[in-house]
Design an enzyme around this catalytic site. Structure first.
Site, PDB file in Angstrom:
ATOM      1  N   ALA A 119       2.206  -4.785  -0.120  1.00  0.00           N
ATOM      2  CA  ALA A 119       2.032  -3.377  -0.481  1.00  0.00           C
ATOM      3  C   ALA A 119       3.236  -2.776  -1.196  1.00  0.00           C
ATOM      4  O   ALA A 119       3.303  -1.563  -1.355  1.00  0.00           O
ATOM      5  CB  ALA A 119       1.710  -2.571   0.771  1.00  0.00           C
ATOM      6  N   ASN A 175       4.472  -4.408   7.958  1.00  0.00           N
ATOM      7  CA  ASN A 175       4.758  -5.796   7.568  1.00  0.00           C
ATOM      8  C   ASN A 175       5.729  -5.851   6.394  1.00  0.00           C
ATOM      9  O   ASN A 175       6.525  -6.780   6.260  1.00  0.00           O
ATOM     10  CB  ASN A 175       3.454  -6.512   7.200  1.00  0.00           C
ATOM     11  CG  ASN A 175       2.626  -6.840   8.419  1.00  0.00           C
ATOM     12  OD1 ASN A 175       2.876  -7.822   9.098  1.00  0.00           O
ATOM     13  ND2 ASN A 175       1.652  -5.996   8.725  1.00  0.00           N
ATOM     14  N   HIS A 203       5.778   4.037   0.274  1.00  0.00           N
ATOM     15  CA  HIS A 203       6.957   3.255   0.675  1.00  0.00           C
ATOM     16  C   HIS A 203       8.093   3.588  -0.280  1.00  0.00           C
ATOM     17  O   HIS A 203       7.932   3.473  -1.500  1.00  0.00           O
ATOM     18  CB  HIS A 203       6.678   1.750   0.606  1.00  0.00           C
ATOM     19  CG  HIS A 203       5.508   1.308   1.428  1.00  0.00           C
ATOM     20  ND1 HIS A 203       5.535   1.234   2.795  1.00  0.00           N
ATOM     21  CD2 HIS A 203       4.260   0.934   1.079  1.00  0.00           C
ATOM     22  CE1 HIS A 203       4.368   0.821   3.248  1.00  0.00           C
ATOM     23  NE2 HIS A 203       3.569   0.634   2.225  1.00  0.00           N
TER      24      HIS A 203
HETATM   25  N1  LIG Z   1       2.446  -7.598   3.979  1.00  0.00           N
HETATM   26  C1  LIG Z   1       1.884  -6.474   3.574  1.00  0.00           C
HETATM   27  O1  LIG Z   1       2.356  -5.808   2.647  1.00  0.00           O
HETATM   28  C2  LIG Z   1       0.639  -5.993   4.228  1.00  0.00           C
HETATM   29  C3  LIG Z   1       0.113  -6.622   5.342  1.00  0.00           C
HETATM   30  N2  LIG Z   1      -1.071  -6.206   5.892  1.00  0.00           N
HETATM   31  C4  LIG Z   1      -1.598  -6.925   7.045  1.00  0.00           C
HETATM   32  O2  LIG Z   1      -2.649  -7.783   6.602  1.00  0.00           O
HETATM   33  C5  LIG Z   1      -3.578  -8.006   7.668  1.00  0.00           C
HETATM   34  C6  LIG Z   1      -4.998  -7.815   7.174  1.00  0.00           C
HETATM   35  O3  LIG Z   1      -5.213  -6.483   6.788  1.00  0.00           O
HETATM   36  P1  LIG Z   1      -6.698  -5.887   6.719  1.00  0.00           P
HETATM   37  O4  LIG Z   1      -7.592  -6.813   5.996  1.00  0.00           O
HETATM   38  O5  LIG Z   1      -6.567  -4.498   6.252  1.00  0.00           O
HETATM   39  O6  LIG Z   1      -7.086  -5.878   8.264  1.00  0.00           O
HETATM   40  P2  LIG Z   1      -8.547  -5.696   8.906  1.00  0.00           P
HETATM   41  O7  LIG Z   1      -8.304  -5.191  10.271  1.00  0.00           O
HETATM   42  O8  LIG Z   1      -9.451  -4.955   7.995  1.00  0.00           O
HETATM   43  O9  LIG Z   1      -9.101  -7.188   8.974  1.00  0.00           O
HETATM   44  C7  LIG Z   1      -8.529  -8.175   9.781  1.00  0.00           C
HETATM   45  C8  LIG Z   1      -9.617  -9.160  10.163  1.00  0.00           C
HETATM   46  O10 LIG Z   1      -8.983 -10.255  10.818  1.00  0.00           O
HETATM   47  C9  LIG Z   1      -9.673 -10.544  12.025  1.00  0.00           C
HETATM   48  N3  LIG Z   1      -8.699 -11.045  13.000  1.00  0.00           N
HETATM   49  C10 LIG Z   1      -7.672 -10.365  13.561  1.00  0.00           C
HETATM   50  N4  LIG Z   1      -7.001 -11.160  14.413  1.00  0.00           N
HETATM   51  C11 LIG Z   1      -7.613 -12.366  14.366  1.00  0.00           C
HETATM   52  C12 LIG Z   1      -7.387 -13.605  15.033  1.00  0.00           C
HETATM   53  N5  LIG Z   1      -6.414 -13.737  15.955  1.00  0.00           N
HETATM   54  N6  LIG Z   1      -8.210 -14.639  14.760  1.00  0.00           N
HETATM   55  C13 LIG Z   1      -9.226 -14.501  13.852  1.00  0.00           C
HETATM   56  N7  LIG Z   1      -9.499 -13.354  13.215  1.00  0.00           N
HETATM   57  C14 LIG Z   1      -8.692 -12.300  13.464  1.00  0.00           C
HETATM   58  C15 LIG Z   1     -10.315  -9.232  12.478  1.00  0.00           C
HETATM   59  O11 LIG Z   1     -11.462  -9.481  13.281  1.00  0.00           O
HETATM   60  C16 LIG Z   1     -10.652  -8.573  11.143  1.00  0.00           C
HETATM   61  O12 LIG Z   1     -11.961  -8.907  10.690  1.00  0.00           O
HETATM   62  C17 LIG Z   1      -3.156  -7.039   8.795  1.00  0.00           C
HETATM   63  O13 LIG Z   1      -2.371  -7.739   9.742  1.00  0.00           O
HETATM   64  C18 LIG Z   1      -2.279  -6.023   8.069  1.00  0.00           C
HETATM   65  O14 LIG Z   1      -1.358  -5.421   8.919  1.00  0.00           O
HETATM   66  C19 LIG Z   1      -1.793  -5.196   5.323  1.00  0.00           C
HETATM   67  C20 LIG Z   1      -1.295  -4.533   4.231  1.00  0.00           C
HETATM   68  C21 LIG Z   1      -0.024  -4.841   3.629  1.00  0.00           C
HETATM   69  O1  LIG Z   2      -0.475  -1.497   3.274  1.00  0.00           O
HETATM   70  C1  LIG Z   2       0.616  -0.927   3.410  1.00  0.00           C
HETATM   71  O2  LIG Z   2       0.932   0.105   2.776  1.00  0.00           O
HETATM   72  C2  LIG Z   2       1.682  -1.524   4.256  1.00  0.00           C
HETATM   73  C3  LIG Z   2       1.232  -2.088   5.500  1.00  0.00           C
HETATM   74  O3  LIG Z   2       0.209  -1.772   6.044  1.00  0.00           O
HETATM   75  C4  LIG Z   2       2.112  -3.074   6.126  1.00  0.00           C
HETATM   76  O4  LIG Z   2       3.216  -3.318   5.606  1.00  0.00           O
HETATM   77  O5  LIG Z   2       1.723  -3.626   7.160  1.00  0.00           O
END
Ligand SMILES: NC(=O)C1=CN([C@@H]2O[C@H](COP(=O)(O)OP(=O)(O)OC[C@H]3O[C@@H](n4cnc5c(N)ncnc54)[C@H](O)[C@@H]3O)[C@@H](O)[C@H]2O)C=CC1
Ligand SMILES: O=C([O-])CC(=O)C(=O)O
Length: 252
Positions: A119, A175, A203
């Site tokens: 992000a 994250n 951010h």
């Molecule tokens: N590094 C970055 O910049 C960012 C990281 N993220 C992270 O990315 C991940 C995904 O985000 P979204 O798709 O928005 O989340 P979401 O909540 O919409 O989808 C996550 C999916 O993973 C499944 N899940 C969760 N834990 C699980 C496990 N232990 N085993 C199997 N399935 C599992 C859930 O059932 C759900 O369907 C989150 O952890 C979020 O915090 C999100 C945005 C930015």
């Molecule tokens: O999507 C974003 O803006 C950032 C976020 O959730 C993360 O870093 O986990």
């Protein structure tokens, strides 16, 4: 064409599943079988409710877009099964034990761990922090309170301190702080704010070092199905997957 497995079939996975030029989604796995089946309908990928079955599929790379817990549970097994991994829930690597274990496993198995920019922007060149002094590194993240799972009617600082403590308290929201730490090799000072008047995930990154000064402010549109997650995070993974086979690599 690169064969991709999706570990986590939520909001980010749905965006990826609609933009598959340059790669092919072959398998998907989620704790909630319905979510994996939705991705299967969009892409023709096999849907799995068992990780053990999912990981036996013929895949080049697994994209984790699930949770910090899922990285703890499955990342090592992905590498042990001869697949590269993209880790979006990079907050899991705030645990030095897990980070070292995954690094050692990747070296031993000859696989790669990819941490996407997610992000934020500017992550690539902040890697200079590993060779040149950085004296200040601050991340100020501001989100709508509903993304943070709290209620407030005025702009409020909800956290100030170390990145590892912040991700422990807000594993779905910060994250990016751990991605910054891994890129720069420096601790990140984090401020997390809730602002009920704000509709975009904002951010701000402030860096001072031997190279000069850097200030970045990004105002991300949230994903429709998960306001905590920015749309940019999904675009970043699609870009990473498309670039894997590009002969010219852009960015540090
Ligand atoms: N590094 C970055 O910049 C960012 C990281 N993220 C992270 O990315 C991940 C995904 O985000 P979204 O798709 O928005 O989340 P979401 O909540 O919409 O989808 C996550 C999916 O993973 C499944 N899940 C969760 N834990 C699980 C496990 N232990 N085993 C199997 N399935 C599992 C859930 O059932 C759900 O369907 C989150 O952890 C979020 O915090 C999100 C945005 C930015
Ligand atoms: O999507 C974003 O803006 C950032 C976020 O959730 C993360 O870093 O986990």
């Amino acid at each position: 064409m690169i064969k991709v497995g999706l570990l986590g079939c939520g909001n980010v996975a749905h965006v990826i599943a609609k933009e598959t030029e340059g790669f092919s989604i072959k398998a998907c796995f989620d704790l909630m079988p319905r979510r994996a089946e939705e991705i299967s309908k969009l892409t023709g990928a096999g849907s799995f409710s068992s990780f053990e079955e999912f990981i036996k599929e013929d895949l080049d790379i697994v994209v984790e877009a699930a949770s910090v817990t899922a990285v703890h549970e499955f990342a090592r097994e992905v590498l042990e099964n001869g697949k590269d991994i993209v880790i979006l829930s990079v907050g899991a690597l705030a645990d030095p034990g897990l980070k070292n274990e995954l690094k050692d496993t990747a070296k031993r198995t000859g696989r790669k761990i990819y941490i996407p920019s997610g992000a934020i922007m500017g992550l690539d060149n902040l890697k200079i922090g590993r060779i040149s002094n950085i004296s200040k590194l601050l991340l100020r993240t501001t989100k709508n309170p509903r993304s943070l799972g709290i209620e407030t009617d005025k702009k409020t600082m909800v956290f100030s301190g170390r990145a590892d403590e912040c991700i422990r308290q807000f594993p779905k929201n910060i994250n990016v702080a751990i991605a910054l730490e891994l890129a720069t090799g420096h601790d990140v000072e984090v401020e997390l704010w809730a602002d009920p008047d704000l509709q975009r995930n904002t951010h701000e990154i402030i860096v001072e070092g031997d190279f000069g000064n850097f200030y970045l402010k990004i105002e991300n549109k949230p994903c429709p199905d998960n306001p905590a997650t920015s749309y940019l995070a999904a675009l970043s993974i699609i870009t990473l997957l498309r670039n894997l086979e590009e002969p010219i690599k852009i960015g540090t």
